[in-house]
Enzyme design. Structure first.
Site, short mmCIF file in Angstrom:
data_model
loop_
_atom_site.label_atom_id
_atom_site.label_comp_id
_atom_site.label_asym_id
_atom_site.label_seq_id
_atom_site.Cartn_x
_atom_site.Cartn_y
_atom_site.Cartn_z
N GLY A 227 0.75 -1.25 0.00
CA GLY A 227 0.00 0.00 0.00
C GLY A 227 0.78 1.29 0.00
O GLY A 227 0.17 2.37 0.05
N PRO A 269 4.63 -5.17 -0.81
CA PRO A 269 4.46 -4.05 -1.73
C PRO A 269 4.32 -4.50 -3.18
O PRO A 269 5.00 -5.43 -3.62
CB PRO A 269 5.76 -3.26 -1.55
CG PRO A 269 6.74 -4.24 -1.04
CD PRO A 269 6.01 -5.32 -0.33
N ARG A 307 -6.25 1.68 -15.38
CA ARG A 307 -6.24 2.47 -14.15
C ARG A 307 -6.90 3.85 -14.26
O ARG A 307 -7.64 4.24 -13.37
CB ARG A 307 -4.80 2.60 -13.61
CG ARG A 307 -4.14 1.25 -13.31
CD ARG A 307 -2.88 1.38 -12.49
NE ARG A 307 -3.15 1.73 -11.12
CZ ARG A 307 -2.95 2.91 -10.61
NH1 ARG A 307 -2.39 3.87 -11.33
NH2 ARG A 307 -3.28 3.17 -9.35
N CYS A 337 -13.99 1.48 -27.94
CA CYS A 337 -15.27 2.10 -28.29
C CYS A 337 -16.18 2.27 -27.08
O CYS A 337 -17.24 1.64 -26.98
CB CYS A 337 -15.92 1.33 -29.42
SG CYS A 337 -15.13 1.78 -30.95
N TYR A 365 -0.01 -2.92 -12.06
CA TYR A 365 -1.43 -3.03 -12.45
C TYR A 365 -1.68 -2.46 -13.86
O TYR A 365 -2.73 -1.90 -14.13
CB TYR A 365 -2.33 -2.35 -11.42
CG TYR A 365 -2.03 -2.82 -10.00
CD1 TYR A 365 -2.41 -4.09 -9.59
CD2 TYR A 365 -1.34 -2.01 -9.10
CE1 TYR A 365 -2.11 -4.54 -8.31
CE2 TYR A 365 -1.04 -2.46 -7.81
CZ TYR A 365 -1.43 -3.73 -7.43
OH TYR A 365 -1.12 -4.18 -6.17
#
Ligand code: LLP
Length: 411
Positions: A227, A269, A307, A337, A365
């Site tokens: 985090g 992490p 993201r 689209c 990510y």
């Protein structure tokens, strides 16, 4: 990656050359940067017995996993497939923490068979575990500390309404189950969320873990999850890892003294280790002016980097085709689209068709959350190590889109 040097190079390798050689879109990772982040974390916690369990889900290419292994980390895996991936990459079972949520007991049994550390996050599974294994298999328990922290509602997971962990308010119930089955609890775990800036949040989590830990006599480690917040733009604030290290280590040493054992302290992490190492290189397909804005349409989108659309995440964008020239304001959009905004209202060196843009913070990510939406192909991945570019994943081809589809032949 020192993109600010205006040379647009990573460890001396020209990003524009990479885009030419491998095409776009293209994920590029800086191995050196990853190793630096591992060292920094080790330094911040050098006064305690730290074990880093890299969160595999952030970036799970086997070469990244091997790099972590070489740097001395273990791993956190959240699915049995990630466990297999980590074993494949060369981790020993004891270096793997398996932290699933909402999985079947069968999957947990498979993980036990593979010999990894099991982290249980609900009371029914704790009871199944007790019924099946009694005290024969050591385990860790994931607690929900009820701390609201994290960068976005979707990545804040330690609060009272979250599905993760066993509520700290249910500790008495947990203790009853532990006693009833004589469970061998050797670790306790909390993970509060992602993008947490403040050292105080980690300290608060620590205090809650210490309180719970006093109820368990055979602990070997306390796991504080992941985090740490990284920087998303120049001069952005990020978790001061040395401050967290200093404060949490001091509290941890004090607790260990009281507990009477030198426990291991674990962190998991993801972003901290890999976010800033990665870039997504994309090519400009079109520059489109409307009465309201100027859109830059690129050959990628939320299928490759979700993201911005999923968490309103900010990713810095640089036009690496232009060293000089005026800057203008653009909204960078993907080719998917549906609304697919990568970055709104950004100043870039004047953009033309064919320019290459680098989207930063794409290490964590990014690829791992990519998809084939709109039947698009996933990009290749490049790892730069010792000044040399290595392709670590090939670009998908059309056959990957058809793979596993069954044409029943009667329509
Ligand atoms: N440990 C556990 C149990 C986790 O659930 C996570 C992330 C981590 C460690 C690593 O957290 P990190 O250090 O990377 O913040 N996809 C979102 C982040 C989701 C994180 C989920 N859990 C994003 O792109 O922001």
């Amino acid at each position: 990656m020192n993109i600010e040097d205006q040379q647009f190079r990573m460890q001396g390798v020209s990003l524009n050359e990479l885009a030419k050689t491998y095409g776009t879109p293209l994920y590029v990772y800086d191995g050196q940067k990853i190793l630096e982040k591992v060292s920094l974390l080790q330094k911040a916690f050098s006064s305690v017995n730290l074990k880093i369990k890299y969160a595999t889900k952030a970036l799970s290419n086997i070469n990244i996993l091997k790099l972590m292994k070489k740097a001395g980390t273990g791993v956190d895996a959240v699915s049995i497939e990630e466990v297999h991936l980590c074993l494949h990459a060369g981790f020993d079972p004891h270096e793997i923490m398996y932290t699933p949520n909402s999985v079947s007991f069968d999957e947990i049994k498979s993980a036990v068979d593979l010999g990894v550390m099991i982290n249980i996050d609900n009371i029914p599974m704790l009871e199944h575990f007790g019924t099946f294994f009694g005290n024969e298999v050591p385990l860790c328990i994931r607690l929900n500390p009820h701390i609201l922290a994290g960068g976005n509602a979707k990545i804040s997971v330690g609060h009272i309404d979250s599905k993760f962990g066993i509520s700290i308010l249910q500790l008495k119930h947990v203790l009853k189950v532990v006693q009833a089955y004589d469970l061998n609890v050797i670790g306790l775990h909390v993970h509060t969320g992602s993008d947490i800036l403040d050292a105080e949040v980690f300290l608060k989590g620590a205090e809650i873990l210490f309180d719970a830990a006093r109820e368990f006599k055979e602990l070997k480690f306390l796991d504080f999850g992941g985090g740490f917040k990284v920087a998303y733009k120049p001069h952005d604030i990020s978790t001061d890892i040395m401050e967290v290290g200093e404060k949490v280590s001091a509290a941890f040493r004090k607790f260990c003294k009281e507990y009477g054992t030198e426990l291991e302290i674990w962190f998991e992490p993801g972003k901290f280790l890999v976010s800033e190492s990665g870039l997504l290189l994309v090519k400009v397909n079109v520059v489109k002016s409307t009465p309201a804005s100027t859109f830059v349409g690129v050959d990628s989108g939320l299928n490759h980097l979700i993201r911005p659309m999923m968490y309103d995440a900010y990713h810095d964008v640089v036009n690496i085709s232009k060293l000089e020239g005026p800057e203008r304001v653009y909204t960078i959009v993907g080719y998917i689209c549906e609304t697919d905004t990568i970055a709104a209202d950004r100043k870039l060196k004047e953009v033309q068709e064919g320019d290459i843009l680098a989207i930063k913070n794409a290490g964590a990510y990014g690829f791992s959350m990519s998809s084939n939406y709109n039947s698009r192909l996933r990009p290749p991945e490049i790892l730069i190590l010792n000044g040399k570019a290595h392709i670590i994943r090939e670009r998908e081809t059309f056959s990957d889109i058809l793979k596993n589809q069954v044409d029943i032949g009667i329509i």
